[in-house]
Design a protein around this motif. Structure first.
Motif, mmCIF file in Angstrom:
data_model
loop_
_atom_site.group_PDB
_atom_site.id
_atom_site.type_symbol
_atom_site.label_atom_id
_atom_site.label_comp_id
_atom_site.label_asym_id
_atom_site.label_seq_id
_atom_site.Cartn_x
_atom_site.Cartn_y
_atom_site.Cartn_z
ATOM 1 N N THR A 111 0.806 -1.225 0.000
ATOM 2 C CA THR A 111 0.000 0.000 0.000
ATOM 3 C C THR A 111 0.837 1.271 0.000
ATOM 4 N N LYS A 112 2.157 1.153 0.114
ATOM 5 C CA LYS A 112 2.978 2.364 0.191
ATOM 6 C C LYS A 112 4.381 2.075 -0.324
ATOM 7 N N THR A 113 4.948 3.055 -1.005
ATOM 8 C CA THR A 113 6.340 2.997 -1.405
ATOM 9 C C THR A 113 7.014 4.308 -1.018
ATOM 10 N N VAL A 114 8.243 4.234 -0.578
ATOM 11 C CA VAL A 114 8.995 5.402 -0.115
ATOM 12 C C VAL A 114 10.079 5.710 -1.148
ATOM 13 N N ILE A 115 9.999 6.894 -1.721
ATOM 14 C CA ILE A 115 10.948 7.320 -2.746
ATOM 15 C C ILE A 115 11.844 8.405 -2.167
ATOM 16 N N ARG A 116 13.133 8.215 -2.299
ATOM 17 C CA ARG A 116 14.105 9.218 -1.856
ATOM 18 C C ARG A 116 14.806 9.819 -3.060
ATOM 19 N N VAL A 117 14.797 11.150 -3.109
ATOM 20 C CA VAL A 117 15.445 11.881 -4.198
ATOM 21 C C VAL A 117 16.680 12.560 -3.626
ATOM 22 N N ARG A 118 17.837 12.179 -4.123
ATOM 23 C CA ARG A 118 19.084 12.760 -3.645
ATOM 24 C C ARG A 118 19.549 13.866 -4.582
ATOM 25 N N PHE A 119 19.963 14.979 -3.958
ATOM 26 C CA PHE A 119 20.406 16.153 -4.701
ATOM 27 C C PHE A 119 21.924 16.276 -4.621
#
Length: 250
Positions: A103-111
């Motif tokens: 029911t959920k996915t965690v997306i991390r965007v690195r800068f």
């Protein structure tokens, strides 16, 4: 081990310093709740040191991911077994059941400045929803940008794909970059000086840590010994006087 009074007082002071004030955690909760209501999803911001990012990074060479002939034949034999052992309808049913459990996915965007934006999505949402979110939170949304995975570096071009189909479960790390082919060198140089996120988004950094309140240490209660059961005295049967039978004549 003997602990003197000064050492025990120092230990108590350290414990007090480790327990944040609940009044300070309340504004952090309000701020995170406002952001969640504004964007419709949970968002966090934190910073990763450059040294730890370098140490944890996988090798950025294609030789590390060399696909041998042995791997190919093993994968092919596995696919053939699955094809003959499971019907199409059974595979579709298993796939649907697998999707319904997530029911959920965690997306991390690195800068590039070592800051990371973390956001939650539903697996059925399209990757385009991540791009829409980035357009709202980056400092210079007017500059063209793209996201990619690494290693090896691969730009994500199919934004119509959902997170489940892309394999971004239970989460994934993607990287942010300005499109140097569409932006002048002067604009790129100015943008990469940072910050990459807007000021109100950068203000989220560290709020999760403020909310985590350490529970006070409590001494364990002394064990209570159970009371012994009452002693029940056995009653002796009363002495009965012998009765002479009627037929006995003395």
């Amino acid at each position: 081990m003997i602990v003197d009074g000064s050492s025990s007082q120092l230990l108590l002071k350290r414990r007090r310093l480790a327990i944040p004030d609940p009044m300070e955690a309340e504004p952090a909760k309000v701020k995170l709740a406002e952001i969640k209501e504004k964007f419709g999803r949970e968002i966090r911001v934190f910073e990763t040191s450059a040294s730890s990012s370098t140490e944890n990074a996988a090798p950025d060479t294609d030789d590390f991911y060399e696909f041998t002939a042995e791997d190919y034949h093993r994968l092919l034999s596995t696919k053939k077994e699955e094809k003959y052992l499971k019907t199409k309808k059974l595979r579709e049913a298993e796939e649907a059941a697998r999707r319904s459990r997530i029911t959920k996915t965690v997306i991390r965007v690195r800068f590039p400045d070592n800051h990371t934006l973390e956001a939650t999505f539903h697996p059925s949402e399209k990757i385009e929803s991540l791009i829409v979110l980035l357009e709202k939170v980056v400092a210079k949304p007017e500059l063209p940008f793209y996201i990619y995975t690494a290693p090896p570096k691969k730009q994500i071009k199919d934004l119509s794909q959902d997170f489940y189909s892309a394999g971004f479960l239970p989460g994934a790390i993607v990287y942010f970059s300005y499109d140097t082919q569409k932006v002048s060198n002067e604009d790129i140089a100015a943008a990469e000086m940072g910050p990459f996120l807007q000021e109100y988004v950068m203000a989220l950094k560290g709020l999760e840590r403020d909310i985590e309140i350490v529970e006070p240490v409590q001494s364990a209660p002394e064990p209570v010994e159970p009371a012994p059961p009452p002693v029940v005295q056995e009653r002796k049967p009363a002495d009965k006087k012998p009765v002479k039978p009627k037929w006995l004549k003395m």
